[in-house]
Design a protein around this motif. Sequence first.
Motif, PDB file in Angstrom:
ATOM      1  N   GLY A   1      42.304 101.350  35.690  1.00 18.86           N
ATOM      2  CA  GLY A   1      42.706 102.387  36.632  1.00 18.86           C
ATOM      3  C   GLY A   1      43.237 101.862  37.942  1.00 18.86           C
ATOM      4  O   GLY A   1      43.863 102.611  38.703  1.00 18.86           O
ATOM      5  N   ALA A   2      43.026 100.591  38.249  1.00 19.96           N
ATOM      6  CA  ALA A   2      43.521 100.013  39.497  1.00 19.96           C
ATOM      7  C   ALA A   2      45.006  99.694  39.365  1.00 19.96           C
ATOM      8  O   ALA A   2      45.520  99.474  38.270  1.00 19.96           O
ATOM      9  N   GLN A   3      45.698  99.637  40.481  1.00 21.91           N
ATOM     10  CA  GLN A   3      47.124  99.373  40.475  1.00 21.91           C
ATOM     11  C   GLN A   3      47.561  98.803  41.809  1.00 21.91           C
ATOM     12  O   GLN A   3      46.786  98.788  42.773  1.00 21.91           O
ATOM     13  N   LEU A   4      48.789  98.340  41.851  1.00 25.34           N
ATOM     14  CA  LEU A   4      49.366  97.869  43.095  1.00 25.34           C
ATOM     15  C   LEU A   4      49.741  99.055  43.980  1.00 25.34           C
ATOM     16  O   LEU A   4      49.980 100.160  43.486  1.00 25.34           O
ATOM     17  N   ILE A   5      49.816  98.796  45.290  1.00 24.76           N
ATOM     18  CA  ILE A   5      50.168  99.852  46.225  1.00 24.76           C
ATOM     19  C   ILE A   5      51.325  99.389  47.103  1.00 24.76           C
ATOM     20  O   ILE A   5      51.615  98.193  47.185  1.00 24.76           O
ATOM     21  N   ALA A   6      51.981 100.336  47.753  1.00 20.61           N
ATOM     22  CA  ALA A   6      53.057 100.048  48.693  1.00 20.61           C
ATOM     23  C   ALA A   6      52.596 100.512  50.072  1.00 20.61           C
ATOM     24  O   ALA A   6      52.512 101.719  50.324  1.00 20.61           O
ATOM     25  N   VAL A   7      52.290  99.582  50.952  1.00 23.03           N
ATOM     26  CA  VAL A   7      51.809  99.913  52.292  1.00 23.03           C
ATOM     27  C   VAL A   7      52.965 100.373  53.178  1.00 23.03           C
ATOM     28  O   VAL A   7      52.859 101.364  53.914  1.00 23.03           O
ATOM     29  N   GLU A   8      54.073  99.654  53.134  1.00 18.10           N
ATOM     30  CA  GLU A   8      55.225 100.002  53.953  1.00 18.10           C
ATOM     31  C   GLU A   8      56.103 101.021  53.230  1.00 18.10           C
ATOM     32  O   GLU A   8      56.164 101.048  51.997  1.00 18.10           O
ATOM     33  N   VAL A   9      56.792 101.831  54.013  1.00 15.69           N
ATOM     34  CA  VAL A   9      57.593 102.915  53.441  1.00 15.69           C
ATOM     35  C   VAL A   9      58.703 102.376  52.542  1.00 15.69           C
ATOM     36  O   VAL A   9      58.962 102.907  51.458  1.00 15.69           O
ATOM     37  N   ALA A  10      59.369 101.304  52.978  1.00 15.42           N
ATOM     38  CA  ALA A  10      60.526 100.787  52.237  1.00 15.42           C
ATOM     39  C   ALA A  10      60.158  99.731  51.208  1.00 15.42           C
ATOM     40  O   ALA A  10      61.054  99.207  50.536  1.00 15.42           O
ATOM     41  N   SER A  11      58.886  99.391  51.069  1.00 12.60           N
ATOM     42  CA  SER A  11      58.486  98.339  50.117  1.00 12.60           C
ATOM     43  C   SER A  11      58.904  98.627  48.683  1.00 12.60           C
ATOM     44  O   SER A  11      59.333  97.718  47.971  1.00 12.60           O
ATOM     45  N   PRO A  12      58.785  99.883  48.184  1.00 12.12           N
ATOM     46  CA  PRO A  12      59.205 100.133  46.798  1.00 12.12           C
ATOM     47  C   PRO A  12      60.677  99.836  46.540  1.00 12.12           C
ATOM     48  O   PRO A  12      61.070  99.635  45.390  1.00 12.12           O
ATOM     49  N   PHE A  13      61.492  99.812  47.596  1.00 17.38           N
ATOM     50  CA  PHE A  13      62.910  99.480  47.440  1.00 17.38           C
ATOM     51  C   PHE A  13      63.175  97.994  47.643  1.00 17.38           C
ATOM     52  O   PHE A  13      63.852  97.353  46.833  1.00 17.38           O
ATOM     53  N   PHE A  14      62.625  97.434  48.723  1.00 16.15           N
ATOM     54  CA  PHE A  14      62.964  96.059  49.087  1.00 16.15           C
ATOM     55  C   PHE A  14      62.250  95.016  48.225  1.00 16.15           C
ATOM     56  O   PHE A  14      62.812  93.945  47.985  1.00 16.15           O
ATOM     57  N   ALA A  15      61.028  95.282  47.764  1.00 24.09           N
ATOM     58  CA  ALA A  15      60.313  94.289  46.958  1.00 24.09           C
ATOM     59  C   ALA A  15      61.033  94.011  45.634  1.00 24.09           C
ATOM     60  O   ALA A  15      61.282  92.847  45.303  1.00 24.09           O
ATOM     61  N   PRO A  16      61.404  95.032  44.845  1.00 28.01           N
ATOM     62  CA  PRO A  16      62.177  94.742  43.628  1.00 28.01           C
ATOM     63  C   PRO A  16      63.537  94.110  43.930  1.00 28.01           C
ATOM     64  O   PRO A  16      64.011  93.258  43.163  1.00 28.01           O
ATOM     65  N   LEU A  17      64.174  94.513  45.036  1.00 33.02           N
ATOM     66  CA  LEU A  17      65.458  93.923  45.401  1.00 33.02           C
ATOM     67  C   LEU A  17      65.306  92.438  45.712  1.00 33.02           C
ATOM     68  O   LEU A  17      66.121  91.602  45.287  1.00 33.02           O
ATOM     69  N   LYS A  18      64.256  92.098  46.445  1.00 34.67           N
ATOM     70  CA  LYS A  18      63.978  90.700  46.774  1.00 34.67           C
ATOM     71  C   LYS A  18      63.709  89.890  45.511  1.00 34.67           C
ATOM     72  O   LYS A  18      64.181  88.747  45.367  1.00 34.67           O
ATOM     73  N   LEU A  19      62.958  90.466  44.590  1.00 36.26           N
ATOM     74  CA  LEU A  19      62.672  89.770  43.333  1.00 36.26           C
ATOM     75  C   LEU A  19      63.940  89.596  42.512  1.00 36.26           C
ATOM     76  O   LEU A  19      64.134  88.539  41.888  1.00 36.26           O
ATOM     77  N   ALA A  20      64.810  90.600  42.500  1.00 36.80           N
ATOM     78  CA  ALA A  20      66.067  90.487  41.753  1.00 36.80           C
ATOM     79  C   ALA A  20      66.928  89.354  42.315  1.00 36.80           C
ATOM     80  O   ALA A  20      67.558  88.614  41.548  1.00 36.80           O
ATOM     81  N   PHE A  21      66.943  89.218  43.636  1.00 36.67           N
ATOM     82  CA  PHE A  21      67.712  88.125  44.233  1.00 36.67           C
ATOM     83  C   PHE A  21      67.117  86.772  43.846  1.00 36.67           C
ATOM     84  O   PHE A  21      67.851  85.840  43.498  1.00 36.67           O
ATOM     85  N   PHE A  22      65.783  86.656  43.898  1.00 36.85           N
ATOM     86  CA  PHE A  22      65.128  85.402  43.505  1.00 36.85           C
ATOM     87  C   PHE A  22      65.418  85.086  42.040  1.00 36.85           C
ATOM     88  O   PHE A  22      65.702  83.931  41.686  1.00 36.85           O
TER      89      PHE A  22
END
Length: 256
Positions: free
Chosen positions: A61-82
């Motif tokens: 039942g546990a999961q990751l969370i997004a603390v910052e408002v834009a994290s759901p957008f920028f985190a996957p984008l950053k990973l895609a660049f890497f």
Amino acid sequence: MAADAEHDDGGSSLIEHLVELRSRLLRAIVGLGIALVALLPFANRLYGWFAQPLLDKLPEGAQLIAVEVASPFFAPLKLAFFAAVMVTMPWLLYQAWAFVAPGLYRREKKLALPLLVSAVGLFYAGCAFAFFLVLPTVFGFLTAVTPDGVEMMTDINAYLNFVLVIFLAFGISFELPVALVILALLGWVTPAQLSEWRGYAVVGMFVLAAIITPPDVVSQLMLAIPMCLLYEAGIIAARMVAPKPDPDTADTADDA
């Protein structure tokens, strides 16, 4: 007149090198851009796969969370660049190689290309080792030591930064044999010296592993032991490529 002609040749040569550098940089950027555009539609799915080592160890039942408002957008984008950089790394290094290769001697080309290929392969091996073996062990330890009453909720951006640091640490650490071979080729160290310094190197690698990895013995050993094995592989490779001493010079030294 001769001086002017020589100056013109030097200026033309410099301009040609700058044009070639510009061409290689553009090709590298275009290749990276194509890979990034191809990966962007799969960025969220890629992040889900990337987060699996932690999700597998979290309580039900546990999961990751997004603390910052834009994290759901920028985190996957950053990973895609890497990921795009990782995918296109052979292409990027080929562009660098194509730029410097014309200025190398035949023997230097013969040695540099295998070193370049080995460096890329070892970096990939280090990242794969970290993802499939080290990270599950680390997250298993961290979830096991979580105090009672504390729910482990990790921010997606913090998780990404943590894993990328681990990737870089293991990828660079796996470059140890290549580094030893280069030092031997430059004449800064000899295989005999590397063998003599083995004890100090082992201690240094365990200290480095303790600094880089999370504070558990298992992950420290999972970095230190491969580094020790890679150090031995580096010594063997250095013996194969290190410059042999000139017999005439050795005889002269003995006579003196």
